[in-house]
Design a protein around this motif. Structure first.
Motif, PDB file in Angstrom:
ATOM      1  N   TYR A 147       0.840  -1.204   0.000  1.00  0.00           N
ATOM      2  CA  TYR A 147       0.000   0.000   0.000  1.00  0.00           C
ATOM      3  C   TYR A 147       0.867   1.242   0.000  1.00  0.00           C
ATOM      4  CZ  TYR A 147      -3.245   3.578   1.664  1.00  0.00           C
ATOM      5  OH  TYR A 147      -3.992   4.719   1.801  1.00  0.00           O
ATOM      6  N   GLU A 148       0.589   2.194  -0.912  1.00  0.00           N
ATOM      7  CA  GLU A 148       1.350   3.433  -1.024  1.00  0.00           C
ATOM      8  C   GLU A 148       0.695   4.514  -0.184  1.00  0.00           C
ATOM      9  OE1 GLU A 148       1.931   4.607  -5.012  1.00  0.00           O
ATOM     10  OE2 GLU A 148       2.964   2.767  -5.608  1.00  0.00           O
ATOM     11  N   LEU A 149       1.467   5.100   0.691  1.00  0.00           N
ATOM     12  CA  LEU A 149       0.981   6.154   1.568  1.00  0.00           C
ATOM     13  C   LEU A 149       0.840   7.457   0.791  1.00  0.00           C
ATOM     14  CD1 LEU A 149       3.204   5.395   4.677  1.00  0.00           C
ATOM     15  CD2 LEU A 149       0.760   4.882   4.414  1.00  0.00           C
ATOM     16  N   GLY A 150      -0.085   8.304   1.294  1.00  0.00           N
ATOM     17  CA  GLY A 150      -0.284   9.581   0.641  1.00  0.00           C
ATOM     18  C   GLY A 150      -0.926  10.566   1.587  1.00  0.00           C
ATOM     19  N   PRO A 151      -1.029  11.844   1.202  1.00  0.00           N
ATOM     20  CA  PRO A 151      -1.638  12.883   2.049  1.00  0.00           C
ATOM     21  C   PRO A 151      -3.045  12.486   2.471  1.00  0.00           C
ATOM     22  CG  PRO A 151      -0.516  13.868   0.178  1.00  0.00           C
ATOM     23  CD  PRO A 151      -0.512  12.399  -0.078  1.00  0.00           C
ATOM     24  N   GLY A 152      -3.342  12.617   3.783  1.00  0.00           N
ATOM     25  CA  GLY A 152      -4.652  12.235   4.306  1.00  0.00           C
ATOM     26  C   GLY A 152      -4.635  10.934   5.051  1.00  0.00           C
ATOM     27  N   ASP A 153      -3.655  10.057   4.809  1.00  0.00           N
ATOM     28  CA  ASP A 153      -3.543   8.810   5.569  1.00  0.00           C
ATOM     29  C   ASP A 153      -3.076   9.110   6.985  1.00  0.00           C
ATOM     30  OD1 ASP A 153      -4.341   7.159   3.543  1.00  0.00           O
ATOM     31  OD2 ASP A 153      -2.306   6.728   2.828  1.00  0.00           O
ATOM     32  N   GLU A 154      -3.625   8.403   7.953  1.00  0.00           N
ATOM     33  CA  GLU A 154      -3.179   8.527   9.341  1.00  0.00           C
ATOM     34  C   GLU A 154      -2.507   7.224   9.727  1.00  0.00           C
ATOM     35  OE1 GLU A 154      -4.880   9.584  13.817  1.00  0.00           O
ATOM     36  OE2 GLU A 154      -6.252   9.473  12.086  1.00  0.00           O
ATOM     37  N   ILE A 155      -1.262   7.329  10.198  1.00  0.00           N
ATOM     38  CA  ILE A 155      -0.487   6.140  10.508  1.00  0.00           C
ATOM     39  C   ILE A 155      -0.150   6.096  11.991  1.00  0.00           C
ATOM     40  CG2 ILE A 155       0.486   5.989   8.188  1.00  0.00           C
ATOM     41  CD1 ILE A 155       3.073   7.174   9.291  1.00  0.00           C
ATOM     42  N   LEU A 156       0.157   4.886  12.466  1.00  0.00           N
ATOM     43  CA  LEU A 156       0.547   4.676  13.854  1.00  0.00           C
ATOM     44  C   LEU A 156       1.894   3.974  13.865  1.00  0.00           C
ATOM     45  CD1 LEU A 156      -0.143   4.722  16.919  1.00  0.00           C
ATOM     46  CD2 LEU A 156      -1.155   2.447  16.573  1.00  0.00           C
ATOM     47  N   VAL A 157       2.879   4.588  14.564  1.00  0.00           N
ATOM     48  CA  VAL A 157       4.215   4.006  14.720  1.00  0.00           C
ATOM     49  C   VAL A 157       4.319   3.474  16.134  1.00  0.00           C
ATOM     50  CG1 VAL A 157       6.692   4.382  14.575  1.00  0.00           C
ATOM     51  CG2 VAL A 157       5.144   5.642  13.047  1.00  0.00           C
ATOM     52  N   SER A 158       4.500   2.171  16.267  1.00  0.00           N
ATOM     53  CA  SER A 158       4.587   1.540  17.596  1.00  0.00           C
ATOM     54  C   SER A 158       6.021   1.139  17.875  1.00  0.00           C
ATOM     55  CB  SER A 158       3.675   0.308  17.659  1.00  0.00           C
ATOM     56  OG  SER A 158       2.328   0.681  17.453  1.00  0.00           O
ATOM     57  N   ILE A 159       6.522   1.584  19.012  1.00  0.00           N
ATOM     58  CA  ILE A 159       7.869   1.221  19.483  1.00  0.00           C
ATOM     59  C   ILE A 159       7.691   0.285  20.666  1.00  0.00           C
ATOM     60  CG2 ILE A 159      10.048   2.069  20.388  1.00  0.00           C
ATOM     61  CD1 ILE A 159       9.500   2.986  17.562  1.00  0.00           C
ATOM     62  N   TRP A 160       8.335  -0.877  20.600  1.00  0.00           N
ATOM     63  CA  TRP A 160       8.208  -1.810  21.712  1.00  0.00           C
ATOM     64  C   TRP A 160       9.500  -2.621  21.841  1.00  0.00           C
ATOM     65  CZ3 TRP A 160       8.156  -7.098  20.412  1.00  0.00           C
ATOM     66  CH2 TRP A 160       7.993  -7.386  19.045  1.00  0.00           C
ATOM     67  N   GLY A 161       9.692  -3.251  22.979  1.00  0.00           N
ATOM     68  CA  GLY A 161      10.939  -3.974  23.259  1.00  0.00           C
ATOM     69  C   GLY A 161      11.621  -3.344  24.460  1.00  0.00           C
ATOM     70  N   ALA A 162      12.881  -2.982  24.264  1.00  0.00           N
ATOM     71  CA  ALA A 162      13.626  -2.345  25.349  1.00  0.00           C
ATOM     72  C   ALA A 162      13.050  -0.973  25.672  1.00  0.00           C
ATOM     73  CB  ALA A 162      15.105  -2.228  24.978  1.00  0.00           C
ATOM     74  N   SER A 163      12.391  -0.352  24.695  1.00  0.00           N
ATOM     75  CA  SER A 163      11.695   0.926  24.893  1.00  0.00           C
ATOM     76  C   SER A 163      10.299   0.804  24.302  1.00  0.00           C
ATOM     77  CB  SER A 163      12.455   2.080  24.222  1.00  0.00           C
ATOM     78  OG  SER A 163      13.738   2.240  24.805  1.00  0.00           O
TER      79      SER A 163
END
Length: 808
Positions: A147-163
């Motif tokens: 899937y190609e991202l574009g203006p208007g898409d809302e994304i979630l970046v999840s950091i997990w593990g040691a932090s």
């Protein structure tokens, strides 16, 4: 001249407005199909279209609901007429070409008298006609990595593990997302997997564990997911059912978009669909890969992409014994083997070694027979008709045997030299087989036209050929159906199978014995004599059996012969019990038996013990079943000309039909009880002989007179000796306008009826008695006559039109 032309134009308008007014007055639900069709036919003759009729109807005050119902019914009626008319004329709206995608609208393609292709859909069109398919994409599934991202898409970046941490951001119009302590990150145009890798490189400045090995205790992991997707605008053009600009989810695939647009139309290509972006074709899609292999390259549509469905280039018509028939689109230089990969090849009962192809050659056609070894080399052309034919029903090594054989059926000629071998292979003959004669049916030039009879004992001399059919006759086939018949006072009178040695008592027992009224001492047997002179064709045998049917040694228990008729008579003096029923105000109401053939009403009074004090002796009546209908039906059934009813009463066909309609199943008549009691004898002229099923009704005294029918107000009036019929009608308000004054009649309490008599110019009305009912009949109304009010309305309308014309 102008006024005259306007007048001529207005006349049919006025007449048809009257019809519309009638339509409003009658109400649509009251009209049958023929009446509704007559309105429509008349309107067409006057040059009115359906839209014009609707305008006229609104002007006359017809509701919109009725107008819509009128339109629907007219379409249904005319549609049914067209379907039933072999010489129907179709308008352009009812025609579709052979390329119609809907299977129910398929047409026939013909290339001559000897070859026809019927009901061929375009291959793949059923996908776009399937109502169960939803054109919307599934949003509750994992986001594809492509899937190609574009203006208007809302994304979630999840950091997990040691932090652990989470960042959510909407991609801006410029293509960036914002992350705390990190500058804007450009992700527009990147796929999910590409954006994830870029974010790992960017966030590793904060989370060094992102670069650690997976086994490290300091390892940090990153996931990227789509929270909300943007909407994009895609233009669908070319040969589709509904070309338009569609606002869709960015997760939508090309299939979703095409389905929303109805798919390729009759001329659209399924194999050369183009995706145009910024004026350039970025991808070509072949839907046959998806339909036949389930393969479709995943890619994302972008805002303002154009989906173009061009015209097809080549089409071939596939018919006959293929797994999938229809109209297939082919690219240039595609071969017969490619087509077979699309339609699945020849079906189980098709001839697989050769296909037959009819091809256009200029203004003419020619045919090719292509063997299976050349399928990979044979190039198809536009307009080719490919047929797979059914294998024949001819067997090269089959013989069959049937009849009195242990295992009938089909057998292989292998290891069978003659009929005797076939009989042994089929398990041998049954005991009931006729051994002296059997038959062999043989085909000649594909037609079974030869029969060979033979003796089974010498069957080893009869050789067999392919498709021979051997028939072994049985003794049962040769037996004639033998019967004897018994009727009369027997439990189950009918024909029974005759067996050798059957006696009279055997037959009686098989028929479940005699009825209660049967007489064993009065039995007659009718037997054919086969007299050559034909003077005495039948003889009668009278039998007197012992009352105990268990005695097989009865000397009169004679042997029966085939085709005998046994008749069991009734016992002498037997007569069925007959009953009547008494209801009402008598001392002992209930059911009474008719004790003799002259049982009268006087006798009945003695049996039920007389009347109660408040019984109306003048209102006693008898209700009797009307037997005339049974007589007419019986006579009609027995009369070969079906005129039995008319012959009985000397009626014409019309009178007979009217009489049948008016026949009442019950007859009511009164009894002069007062004079019967005065006479004190059963021989009185006032007495009535009763019949089985009669119902005697003794009502309560009634001192009222009922007046009903064509009077101003139906009423009930107290009876007095001075009350006359005309006075009773007057007390009910008098006659109404539609009254038949000369046909007034009175129904008395005992069921008798008296009518009005005429003397010169005077009407003599019936006398009244307590409990009587005065009936005033209603005149028949001629509904075809125009009322004065209607004439005034027509005249007023005409005067208004003339005034309008003069003002021009």
């Amino acid at each position: 001249m102008k006024k005259l032309l306007l007048t001529i134009m207005l006349i049919p308008y006025i007449l048809f407005c009257q019809d519309i007014s009638d339509l409003q007055n009658k109400k649509l639900n009251d009209l049958n199909d023929s009446e509704l069709l007559s309105y429509w036919t008349e309107a067409q003759k006057n040059g009115y279209s359906l839209d014009q009729i609707k305008v006229l109807a609104r002007a006359q005050g017809v509701s919109e609901i009725e107008i819509q119902e009128f339109e629907n019914r007219i379409k249904d009626i005319t549609s049914n007429i067209n379907q039933n008319d072999d010489n129907q004329v179709f308008d352009d709206k009812s025609l579709t070409s052979i390329f119609g995608k809907k299977v129910e609208n398929k047409k026939e393609v013909s290339d001559g008298d000897n070859f026809k292709i019927s009901n061929l859909p375009i291959f793949g069109s059923n996908f776009f006609n399937n109502k169960n398919i939803n054109s919307a994409p599934q949003l509750n599934i994992a986001t594809p990595s492509s899937y190609e991202l574009g203006p208007g898409d809302e994304i979630l970046v999840s950091i997990w593990g040691a932090s652990e941490n989470e960042y959510s951001s909407e991609i801006s119009r410029e293509g960036y997302i914002k992350i705390e302590r990190i500058g804007p990150v450009y992700v527009s145009g990147l796929t999910i997997s590409e954006a994830k890798n870029k974010l790992i490189r960017t966030l590793s400045k904060i989370y060094s564990g992102l670069n650690s090995s997976n086994n490290s205790n300091f390892k940090v992991f990153l996931d990227l997911s789509l929270i909300n997707n943007r909407s994009i605008v895609v233009n669908v053009t070319g040969n589709v059912v509904a070309p338009d600009t569609y606002t869709i989810s960015s997760l939508s695939s090309v299939l979703n978009v095409l389905y929303a647009a109805g798919g390729p139309n009759e001329s659209g290509s399924y194999r050369n669909i183009r995706i145009i972006r910024d004026g350039k074709t970025i991808r070509k899609i072949d839907l046959y890969d998806y339909f036949s292999k389930g393969e479709l390259d995943p890619f994302s549509l972008r805002d303002q992409d154009i989906v173009l469905v061009p015209n097809y280039e080549n089409r071939v018509f596939v018919n006959g014994e293929f797994k999938n028939t229809g109209i297939f689109e082919l690219r240039n230089n595609e071969k017969l083997s490619d087509l077979i990969s699309f339609n699945g090849g020849v079906s189980s009962f098709g001839y697989k070694e050769k296909l037959f192809i009819k091809r256009i050659d200029g203004l003419n056609r020619n045919i090719d027979n292509v063997s299976s070894k050349n399928f990979k080399n044979y190039i198809l052309k536009d307009g080719d008709i490919i047929e797979a034919r059914t294998v024949t029903d001819n067997y090269t090594n089959l013989v069959s045997i049937e009849g009195a054989i242990a295992v009938p059926g089909d057998y292989s000629l292998k290891n069978i030299n003659n009929v005797n071998d076939l009989i042994n292979l089929a398990g041998g003959l049954k005991e009931i087989a006729v051994r002296e004669r059997a038959y062999l049916f043989r085909k000649s030039n594909g037609v079974q036209n030869e029969i060979i009879s033979f003796d089974i004992n010498n069957s080893e001399n009869i050789s067999l050929k392919a498709e021979d059919n051997v028939v072994i006759s049985s003794e049962i086939d040769l037996l004639r159906s033998k019967t004897v018949e018994i009727e009369g006072e027997i439990a189950f009178p009918e024909k029974y199978t005759f067996f050798d040695g059957m006696t009279l008592i055997d037959l009686i027992l098989i028929a479940k014995g005699l009825t209660l009224n049967g007489d064993l001492s009065n039995i007659e047997i009718y037997r054919s004599t086969y007299d050559e002179s034909r003077k005495l064709p039948v003889k009668t045998i009278k039998i007197d059996l012992d009352s105990d049917l268990s005695k097989l040694s009865d000397t009169n228990n004679i042997l029966l012969e085939e085709n005998d008729l046994v008749v069991i008579r009734e016992k002498k003096g037997f007569q069925k019990k007959e009953f009547i029923k008494v209801e009402g105000l008598v001392k002992n109401p209930g059911t009474y038996a008719i004790l003799n053939n002259n049982y009268s009403f006087f006798d009945l009074i003695s049996d039920f013990g007389g009347f109660l004090d408040d019984a109306s002796l003048t209102g006693v009546k008898i209700i009797r079943e009307n037997k005339i209908e049974e007589v007419l039906n019986e006579k009609s059934d027995n009369d070969e000309s079906d005129n039995g009813q008319k012959k009985i009463l000397g009626l014409s066909e019309t009178d007979s039909l009217q009489m049948q309609v008016k026949i009442n199943p019950l007859i009511e008549f009164g009894v002069d009880v007062i004079n019967i009691l005065k006479s004190k004898t059963a021989d009185s002229k006032y007495n009535v002989i009763l019949k089985s099923g009669d119902r005697v009704i003794v009502p309560r005294r009634d001192n009222t007179i009922e007046v009903s029918g064509a009077v101003q107000q139906a009423s009930v009036i107290n009876y007095s000796k001075s009350l006359k019929t005309i006075n009773a009608i007057g007390r009910a308000g008098g006659f109404s306008e539609n009254a038949k004054k000369n046909n007034v009649y009175v129904v008395y309490q005992n069921g008798n009826v008296a009518n009005t008599k005429k003397f010169l110019f005077f009407s003599i009305y019936p006398k009244l008695k307590p409990g009587a009912k005065v009936i005033v009949p209603v005149k028949d109304i001629n509904r075809n006559k125009t009322t004065v009010g209607e004439l005034v309305g027509y005249t007023t309308s005409l005067v208004s039109i003339i005034a309008l014309i003069k003002s021009l």
